[in-house]
Design an enzyme around this catalytic site. Structure first.
Site, mmCIF file in Angstrom:
data_model
loop_
_atom_site.group_PDB
_atom_site.id
_atom_site.type_symbol
_atom_site.label_atom_id
_atom_site.label_comp_id
_atom_site.label_asym_id
_atom_site.label_seq_id
_atom_site.Cartn_x
_atom_site.Cartn_y
_atom_site.Cartn_z
ATOM 1 N N ASP A 120 -34.700 -76.202 -43.532
ATOM 2 C CA ASP A 120 -33.813 -76.482 -44.660
ATOM 3 C C ASP A 120 -34.634 -76.786 -45.907
ATOM 4 O OD1 ASP A 120 -31.400 -77.631 -46.151
ATOM 5 O OD2 ASP A 120 -30.536 -77.271 -44.180
ATOM 6 N N HIS A 132 -29.639 -80.707 -49.923
ATOM 7 C CA HIS A 132 -28.984 -80.114 -48.758
ATOM 8 C C HIS A 132 -29.632 -80.539 -47.443
ATOM 9 C CE1 HIS A 132 -27.761 -76.837 -45.991
ATOM 10 N NE2 HIS A 132 -26.717 -76.661 -46.787
ATOM 11 N N SER A 153 -22.807 -75.079 -43.135
ATOM 12 C CA SER A 153 -24.053 -75.854 -43.130
ATOM 13 C C SER A 153 -23.834 -77.237 -42.545
ATOM 14 C CB SER A 153 -24.586 -76.019 -44.561
ATOM 15 O OG SER A 153 -25.477 -75.003 -44.908
#
Length: 527
Positions: free
Chosen positions: A148, A181, A461
């Protein structure tokens, strides 16, 4: 509120961005005449291939020796000659992957995140997947590799975990996160049960985390970069690789790495994608990857979640509150006469602020030089695009723009590809009507760094780390089970929430931690 990595374009909770880049983005050109590709070579041909590449004016970008490949930039006109070089197995585009989650813009989501900042809260996803029902002492600590955008290694809800990692992004280090994120994903897996913030699926340090950072603030990364990260996960002896990312096109090289490491006992889990179509996203679409769809707090399929025959299981992915690094995301601020008014950032609005008298600018469709000099434009939605309204305000001398809805509900708009220099926000129709009675009041409008440590995100996600976290939690009680047995158990013990039996929208159903553990306790690993 909004975020640096690109905020949502509507205020509708489920309206997340499309899953993947278009085919035109699959090959990222270094310049107009070159293209980025992956070249796989036959055994023993590496040196000869590099020599031939130099002769074509190519440039080596990454060594993928684990998979007998290299990533290169080569003149587009020389692709045919590259494919013809001795020892070449295949040449493929170095496809681009994007993150599959974005910040929720709803006021409800903002309030949920603020609640987490004031006291520890239990996100709905943790109860939905039964992680709160798992008690007892784990037999071992599986390692989850999160591919990520990195992690905020100093975050109050994550720092107590066992952390390690490697950076492939060229931005910061593995334990920093310029996008937010990755930290959000990590929090869903392992935010600590520590009286602050939120609780992750493995809130009692039942896992260790390995962070393979591939994304910078832009939220995109090449298949070659992700392949390097996947191989790093393997060398770190990860048990589970969690990938909240996707591409519209498959990468043979990426698949090769996944297939090889699957044979070594690693379980791969990835996001099904956010396009809300039947399109298949990769790597989720590969046979050796669990594809995870998203559902909301009512266990209903999220309309943005891609649905197809590769979807294997579902997990919470709507308005998921988790950890984020402070001051990486941004927020909108609107104060009129010193009183705060709820607002949402316009996507693409610059991070800046301004103060001026509030002035009625109608629909914003008639610019007039000097008419709004030093003022904040109050604009009704309708007639023309949000971007055109803001540009017209700016052209007329306005220092900021406030656009109010022409129907009930919040307003989250976008500048699209238009670059503006003044801050712009959206407000409700009711607040717009109220502000029409406050024209002339001193008004501050801004897009500012958000100091919050928690935020709500939408996307497959967010579903992916729920599934990855459950896989790790279940596995921690049964070290003798194989990765494939854990995968099979999660499918067989899932809660059927869609059409009876397996369906393309939610796969086998909602992943369930306690049910999976109970199944293995009763029937064994090979259940």
């Amino acid at each position: 509120m909004t975020q640096v990595l690109k905020p949502l374009r509507t205020a509708v909770l489920l309206a997340v961005s499309a899953v993947v880049c278009s085919a035109s983005m699959a090959a990222v050109a270094a310049d107009a005449g070159s293209v980025n590709v992956i070249v796989a070579y036959k055994a023993g041909a590496a040196a000869k291939l590099r020599s031939g590449l130099a002769g074509l004016g190519g440039k080596l970008r990454a060594d993928l020796a684990d998979d007998n490949a290299i990533a290169v930039t080569v003149p587009r006109a020389k692709l045919a000659k590259l494919r013809a070089l001795a020892g070449v197995d295949y040449v493929e585009e170095d496809v681009i992957h994007t993150l599959q989650g974005q910040r929720s813009t709803s006021i409800k989501s903002r309030k949920a995140a603020l609640a987490a900042a004031s006291t520890q809260t239990l996100p709905y996803g943790i109860t939905a997947v039964q992680a709160d029902q798992v008690a007892g002492t784990p037999a071992w600590t599986p390692k989850v590799c999160i591919v990520d955008s990195g992690i905020d290694g100093t975050h109050e809800d994550l720092a107590g975990n066992k952390l390690a990692g490697q950076n492939f992004s060229g931005s910061g280090s593995w334990n920093t996160d310029e996008n937010a994120h990755g930290t959000h994903v990590a929090g869903t897996v392992a935010a600590l049960d520590n009286d602050v913030g939120v609780v992750g699926v493995n809130g009692r340090k039942q896992v260790s985390l390995y962070i393979a950072k591939v994304f910078d603030a832009s939220g995109s990364a090449s298949a070659s970069t992700i392949t390097k990260a996947i191989n790093a996960c393997g060398r770190a002896k990860a048990n589970i690789v969690s990938m909240s990312l996707g591409s519209a096109s498959p990468s043979r090289t990426e698949k090769r790495a996944i297939d090889r490491l699957t044979q070594k006992g690693i379980l791969f889990i990835a996001a099904a994608g956010n396009a809300g179509t039947t399109a298949v996203s990769y790597p989720a679409g590969f046979d050796n990857v669990m594809s995870v769809a998203a559902v909301d707090e009512n266990k209903a399929w999220a309309s943005f979640s891609q649905y197809n025959a590769t979807v294997e299981i579902a997990a919470p992915g709507v308005a998921v509150v988790s950890t984020v690094p402070p001051n990486v995301l941004t927020m909108s601020v609107l104060k009129v006469g010193g009183v705060a008014v709820p607002s949402l950032s316009m996507e693409g609005s610059p991070v800046t602020g301004a103060t001026g008298a509030l002035a009625d600018f109608g629909f914003g469709d008639t610019p007039a030089a000097g008419s709004m000099t030093g003022k904040v434009c109050l604009i009704s939605r309708g007639n023309i695009s949000f971007a055109d309204k803001v540009v017209n305000c700016q052209t007329s001398g306005g220092v900021g723009a406030v656009i109010y809805n022409n129907t009930a509900g919040e307003l989250a708009g976008t500048m699209g590809d238009v670059v503006t220099t003044i801050p712009s926000v959206g407000i409700t129709q009711a607040d717009g009507a109220a502000l029409m009675g406050q024209l002339g009041q001193s008004t501050y409008v801004a897009i500012e760094p958000d100091p919050a440590k928690y935020a709500a995100f939408n996307g497959t996600s967010m579903a992916t780390p729920h599934a990855s976290g459950v896989a790790a939690l279940v596995w921690s009680y049964f070290p003798s089970c194989s990765a494939q047995q854990i995968r099979s158990t999660l499918v067989k013990s899932a809660l059927d929430i869609g059409d009876p039996g397996r369906d393309d929208k939610t796969g086998a159903g909602l992943v369930q931690a306690k049910a999976a553990i109970d199944r293995i306790n009763t029937l064994g690993c090979a259940n």
